[in-house]
Design an enzyme around this catalytic site. Structure first.
Site, short mmCIF file in Angstrom:
data_model
loop_
_atom_site.label_atom_id
_atom_site.label_comp_id
_atom_site.label_asym_id
_atom_site.label_seq_id
_atom_site.Cartn_x
_atom_site.Cartn_y
_atom_site.Cartn_z
N ARG A 146 0.92 -1.39 0.05
CA ARG A 146 0.15 -0.02 0.03
C ARG A 146 0.76 1.28 0.04
O ARG A 146 0.38 2.34 -0.89
CB ARG A 146 -1.00 0.00 1.18
N THR A 147 1.94 1.27 0.53
CA THR A 147 2.78 2.62 1.06
C THR A 147 3.39 2.96 -0.26
O THR A 147 3.26 3.99 -0.77
CB THR A 147 3.75 2.46 2.16
N LYS A 176 26.62 -3.89 -1.17
CA LYS A 176 27.82 -3.79 -1.10
C LYS A 176 28.59 -3.16 0.11
O LYS A 176 29.82 -2.91 0.12
CB LYS A 176 28.25 -3.24 -2.22
N ARG A 197 11.63 3.54 3.12
CA ARG A 197 11.20 2.84 4.09
C ARG A 197 12.54 2.09 4.60
O ARG A 197 13.44 1.52 3.82
CB ARG A 197 10.24 1.77 3.41
N HIS A 225 5.58 5.94 11.55
CA HIS A 225 5.15 5.97 9.89
C HIS A 225 4.17 7.06 10.04
O HIS A 225 2.86 7.06 10.16
CB HIS A 225 4.23 4.60 9.92
#
Length: 399
Positions: A146-147, A176, A197, A225
């Site tokens: 959703r986000t 890396k 995120r 959030h």
């Protein structure tokens, strides 16, 4: 030439590559733009001139000219402004979205008014082109449906474009050993804002402290959030018709659930709101949240019996038990399935109450209640699109 006249430090290899690649892409023309003699047609030259002009305009209003240089030519980013300094997020020049504490009531009103306008945007309209030429980078180190998709849909519906990477920890240079800060300093050269995120709490603030373009926190581990909290408050206002004088029960994983942390911060600004915390002991609400509510004289109560809370609240905010946050699977099994909303429990709820959930759900809401008009979690997900359209627009264009 553009690089030379921009005053940009010559050491910026990322920018050099961007200009060179842009020049190469523009120079590769279809065959019909070359005449039989092998020379470029007038139409092709005019097309190149237009594209070069557009390129210069888009780059000039993008991240390059948002950065300042001191007397030694060193780049200075626009730093993240702590919430203790100002809660007038909508007035900031560089609008990072890092935590819920950044927003005061006035800022929320501005965002919600913009979100209501976003609900009316039609394809092909002037508003649907307002972010033409703007680029968003979505950098996701944790899974998202959703986000990520709602952010990408948000800028696309306003005329912008997306640079996207998911599972960034595995498929980006982080694999890396590149630090988050170095990744941000690189990606900001290609995008006008970055949606991040990450699995570590506080990562969004770290990113904002080094970025010259807006950083939008799409969830930082068990931290916060904020955009979810904004859409949750917007949903409550739409469903109940008010943001004062109501009771809300937060249920599930309240320790690791970043959505409830951010939501509690925002709700603490409104009068007459009482919060009930219903959670297994192992994932009870963080003490810092309870201490904040107490300091602001916001009533809260921890309750074991979901049935008692469900019959008394106006909003029931369900969350899943987050398996990925547990190192001890025995504790997870003890917490999972303790609180479930089914048709029988739904019958005990008020007629005008509403059920919210940030999603995804596992087994905490039975599918049999999905068609109940009080189940608003899919309408809530839709509201996320409008809130994120409003945020992206304000981050890139201002209020």
């Amino acid at each position: 030439s553009a690089l030379r006249h921009s005053g940009w430090p010559a050491r910026s290899g990322c920018i050099c590559r961007l200009y060179l690649l842009s020049a190469f892409v523009i120079s590769v023309l279809p065959c019909d733009r070359v005449n039989k003699a092998g020379s470029m047609t007038l139409a092709a030259r005019n097309c190149l001139a237009r594209q070069a002009c557009l390129q210069e305009r888009h780059l000039a209003r993008g991240p390059l000219l948002r950065r300042a240089a001191n007397s030694r030519g060193l780049v200075i980013s626009q730093a993240y402004v702590e919430p203790s300094v100002t809660k007038n997020w909508h007035t900031l020049e560089c609008k990072h979205v890092v935590e819920a504490q950044q927003f005061g009531k006035e800022a929320l009103n501005v965002i919600f008014a913009e979100a209501e306008r976003m609900e009316q945007v039609k394809p092909g309209s002037l508003e649907a082109k307002v972010l033409d030429g703007r680029v968003m980078a979505t950098l996701f180190y944790e899974p998202s449906t959703r986000t990520r998709l709602s952010f990408e849909s948000a800028i696309t519906r306003l005329g912008g474009t997306v640079l996207s990477t998911e599972s960034a920890g595995e498929y980006s240079s982080a694999a890396k050993g590149e630090t988050l800060e170095d990744s941000i300093r690189t990606i900001e050269n290609y995008a006008d804002c970055i949606v991040l995120r990450h699995f570590h709490a506080g990562s969004a603030k770290r990113a904002a402290q080094v970025s010259s373009v807006p950083i939008i926190n799409a969830g930082d581990g068990p931290g916060q959030h904020p955009t979810q909290a904004l859409l949750d408050v917007y949903s409550i206002r739409k469903e109940l018709g008010r943001l004062t004088d109501f009771k809300i029960g937060m249920v599930g994983d309240l320790l690791n659930g970043r959505t409830v942390h951010s939501l509690a911060y925002l709700l603490s600004m409104y009068e007459g709101v009482k919060l009930y915390f219903v959670a297994p002991t192992v994932v009870a609400m963080k003490n810092e949240i309870k201490e904040l509510l107490t300091s602001k004289e916001v009533p809260w109560e921890e309750v074991d019996d979901l049935h008692t809370v469900a019959s008394d609240v106006d909003v029931l905010y369900m969350t899943r038990i987050q398996k990925e946050r547990f190192s001890d699977m025995e504790q997870y099994q003890q917490a999972r399935g303790k609180y479930i909303l089914d048709a029988k429990l739904m019958q005990q709820m008020r007629e005008k109450a509403v059920v919210l959930h940030p999603l995804p759900r596992v087994d905490e809401i039975a599918t049999e209640v999905d068609d109940d008009p009080r189940s608003a979690y899919f309408r809530q997900a839709r509201n996320g699109l409008y809130i994120r359209m409003a945020l992206v627009k304000q981050c890139l264009l201002g209020s």
